[in-house]
Design a protein around this motif. Sequence first.
Motif, PDB file in Angstrom:
ATOM      1  N   ALA A 150       0.823  -1.209   0.000  1.00 37.97           N
ATOM      2  CA  ALA A 150       0.000   0.000   0.000  1.00 37.97           C
ATOM      3  C   ALA A 150       0.853   1.254   0.000  1.00 37.97           C
ATOM      4  CB  ALA A 150      -0.911  -0.008   1.228  1.00 37.97           C
ATOM      5  N   ALA A 151       0.211   2.375  -0.354  1.00 37.51           N
ATOM      6  CA  ALA A 151       0.892   3.673  -0.383  1.00 37.51           C
ATOM      7  C   ALA A 151      -0.129   4.777  -0.170  1.00 37.51           C
ATOM      8  CB  ALA A 151       1.612   3.877  -1.715  1.00 37.51           C
ATOM      9  N   SER A 152       0.354   5.954   0.224  1.00 37.15           N
ATOM     10  CA  SER A 152      -0.532   7.101   0.436  1.00 37.15           C
ATOM     11  C   SER A 152      -0.549   8.030  -0.768  1.00 37.15           C
ATOM     12  CB  SER A 152      -0.084   7.882   1.686  1.00 37.15           C
ATOM     13  OG  SER A 152       1.246   8.338   1.529  1.00 37.15           O
ATOM     14  N   PRO A 157       5.424   4.936 -11.299  1.00 35.75           N
ATOM     15  CA  PRO A 157       5.330   4.000 -12.434  1.00 35.75           C
ATOM     16  C   PRO A 157       3.892   3.775 -12.888  1.00 35.75           C
ATOM     17  CG  PRO A 157       6.847   3.167 -10.780  1.00 35.75           C
ATOM     18  CD  PRO A 157       6.155   4.340 -10.165  1.00 35.75           C
ATOM     19  N   TYR A 158       2.944   3.778 -11.932  1.00 33.44           N
ATOM     20  CA  TYR A 158       1.539   3.586 -12.281  1.00 33.44           C
ATOM     21  C   TYR A 158       1.018   4.785 -13.059  1.00 33.44           C
ATOM     22  CZ  TYR A 158      -3.524   3.164 -11.741  1.00 33.44           C
ATOM     23  OH  TYR A 158      -4.870   3.109 -11.985  1.00 33.44           O
ATOM     24  N   SER A 159       1.278   5.994 -12.555  1.00 35.33           N
ATOM     25  CA  SER A 159       0.800   7.208 -13.232  1.00 35.33           C
ATOM     26  C   SER A 159       1.348   7.300 -14.644  1.00 35.33           C
ATOM     27  CB  SER A 159       1.199   8.441 -12.421  1.00 35.33           C
ATOM     28  OG  SER A 159       0.596   8.430 -11.147  1.00 35.33           O
ATOM     29  N   MET A 186       5.010  -6.637 -10.963  1.00 38.12           N
ATOM     30  CA  MET A 186       6.023  -7.556 -10.444  1.00 38.12           C
ATOM     31  C   MET A 186       7.419  -6.949 -10.548  1.00 38.12           C
ATOM     32  SD  MET A 186       4.689 -11.320 -11.401  1.00 38.12           S
ATOM     33  CE  MET A 186       5.529 -11.898  -9.936  1.00 38.12           C
ATOM     34  N   SER A 187       8.273  -7.331  -9.609  1.00 35.43           N
ATOM     35  CA  SER A 187       9.633  -6.816  -9.592  1.00 35.43           C
ATOM     36  C   SER A 187      10.466  -7.455 -10.691  1.00 35.43           C
ATOM     37  CB  SER A 187      10.285  -7.100  -8.237  1.00 35.43           C
ATOM     38  OG  SER A 187      10.397  -8.508  -8.034  1.00 35.43           O
ATOM     39  N   ASN A 188      11.554  -6.786 -11.043  1.00 33.52           N
ATOM     40  CA  ASN A 188      12.535  -7.371 -11.950  1.00 33.52           C
ATOM     41  C   ASN A 188      13.150  -8.579 -11.266  1.00 33.52           C
ATOM     42  OD1 ASN A 188      15.058  -7.928 -13.300  1.00 33.52           O
ATOM     43  ND2 ASN A 188      14.890  -5.917 -14.276  1.00 33.52           N
ATOM     44  N   PRO A 189      13.236  -9.726 -11.948  1.00 33.88           N
ATOM     45  CA  PRO A 189      13.800 -10.922 -11.304  1.00 33.88           C
ATOM     46  C   PRO A 189      15.198 -10.701 -10.734  1.00 33.88           C
ATOM     47  CG  PRO A 189      12.747 -11.503 -13.380  1.00 33.88           C
ATOM     48  CD  PRO A 189      12.780 -10.001 -13.321  1.00 33.88           C
ATOM     49  N   GLU A 190      15.932  -9.722 -11.253  1.00 28.02           N
ATOM     50  CA  GLU A 190      17.278  -9.465 -10.763  1.00 28.02           C
ATOM     51  C   GLU A 190      17.294  -8.654  -9.467  1.00 28.02           C
ATOM     52  OE1 GLU A 190      19.347  -7.588 -13.940  1.00 28.02           O
ATOM     53  OE2 GLU A 190      19.239  -9.323 -15.284  1.00 28.02           O
ATOM     54  N   THR A 251       8.371  -3.034  -6.117  1.00 28.65           N
ATOM     55  CA  THR A 251       8.842  -1.892  -6.897  1.00 28.65           C
ATOM     56  C   THR A 251       7.700  -0.980  -7.324  1.00 28.65           C
ATOM     57  OG1 THR A 251       8.781  -3.320  -8.867  1.00 28.65           O
ATOM     58  CG2 THR A 251      10.915  -3.037  -7.764  1.00 28.65           C
ATOM     59  N   LEU A 252       6.453  -1.346  -7.011  1.00 24.43           N
ATOM     60  CA  LEU A 252       5.309  -0.489  -7.323  1.00 24.43           C
ATOM     61  C   LEU A 252       4.978   0.375  -6.104  1.00 24.43           C
ATOM     62  CD1 LEU A 252       3.161   0.339  -9.364  1.00 24.43           C
ATOM     63  CD2 LEU A 252       1.695  -1.483  -8.452  1.00 24.43           C
ATOM     64  N   CYS A 253       4.566  -0.242  -5.022  1.00 21.89           N
ATOM     65  CA  CYS A 253       4.380   0.449  -3.737  1.00 21.89           C
ATOM     66  C   CYS A 253       5.560   0.043  -2.859  1.00 21.89           C
ATOM     67  CB  CYS A 253       3.050   0.073  -3.093  1.00 21.89           C
ATOM     68  SG  CYS A 253       1.610   0.571  -4.054  1.00 21.89           S
ATOM     69  N   THR A 254       6.640   0.775  -2.961  1.00 24.14           N
ATOM     70  CA  THR A 254       7.906   0.387  -2.357  1.00 24.14           C
ATOM     71  C   THR A 254       7.831   0.382  -0.826  1.00 24.14           C
ATOM     72  OG1 THR A 254       8.707   2.659  -2.257  1.00 24.14           O
ATOM     73  CG2 THR A 254       9.115   1.444  -4.311  1.00 24.14           C
TER      74      THR A 254
END
Length: 323
Positions: A150-152, A157-159, A186-190, A251-254
């Motif tokens: 979650a994030a406030s 990246p979404y925007s 999803m995060s980068n596998p690396e 990596t989306l909601c860090t």
Amino acid sequence: MRTAAVATQAPPRVESSRPAPSAPEHAEERELVFGGFRYTCRIVRQGAPQTEPLLLLGGSSQDRHSWQSHEKWLAPLCTLITVDLPGYGSSDFLPASYGIGFLGDAVQHMLTEIGVPSVNLFGGCFGEVVGLRFAQRHPDSVRRIVFGAAASRLPEPYSEAVPRLTQTLERGDIEGAAEGLVRLFMSNPEAGKVRRHAAVARLLQRQFVNQTQDEIRKAVEHNIRLVTHGCYEPLPVPRVPTLVFTGEYDTLCTPDMGRELAATMPGALFTTVKEADHLVTVERREESADLIARFVTDRPVDGLPYCDEVEVPCPGTLALAQA
């Protein structure tokens, strides 16, 4: 209004130091109408609950059935409530002119209609956006809060992705949109080891590709709603025990965004789940269910092998027994 009973699942293993919980009684579905829009909720009842009913609000791509895989760990503890709010799942299409406040009020309407005065609230991803607004507008209905992934604020990246994804969907390029959504969620596998990363990526790809035209229309409207109305209003937050968690590689909601959200709620706890990213409740189902279950039954959440250190980003006067 419809009510349908379905079979329940077997209860999970429980700690030997706690009494064995009762099996859930049955599940039912209720069709309701709010503001002229039809929507449906699902209730898995527990006759001998250990805590208040648990309301699970999932992400925009989840529906009222998405949490059935968590029921074997959660349903023995309390009544579970999931819902397709207006504009989502199988419920009526909701124009983007209706904002997050409307959805928060729809949650309260549902609780009133099904006779539940207060709940433990879980909100994941977009479910946190709706859940927080519901809690801000109806604080007396909330006993404990758990927010995941979650994030406030809207993630950058979404925007940035919304106009591109919307155009891709409008062109009918479902495969292209699905690939973009998987990269976004999803995060980068690396980045680091994430449990079931490849399997969950394939699952998401299939889910997005197999969307119906109604689901695609609702997804586009959802994106417009979030970009138009935003996801956060600085309203008072109920002073109840609160936990915020995210995957350590989200990596989306860090994790930093999760800390920011926790800091808006004095006394809230924050932690990250190891070997997980934004899809933490899918990649680590049992662990995320255990974390939620512990918190809503007032058991400690510090020192868990699958979590990093528990933090208190904004210490407050609210005493939290979980810390």
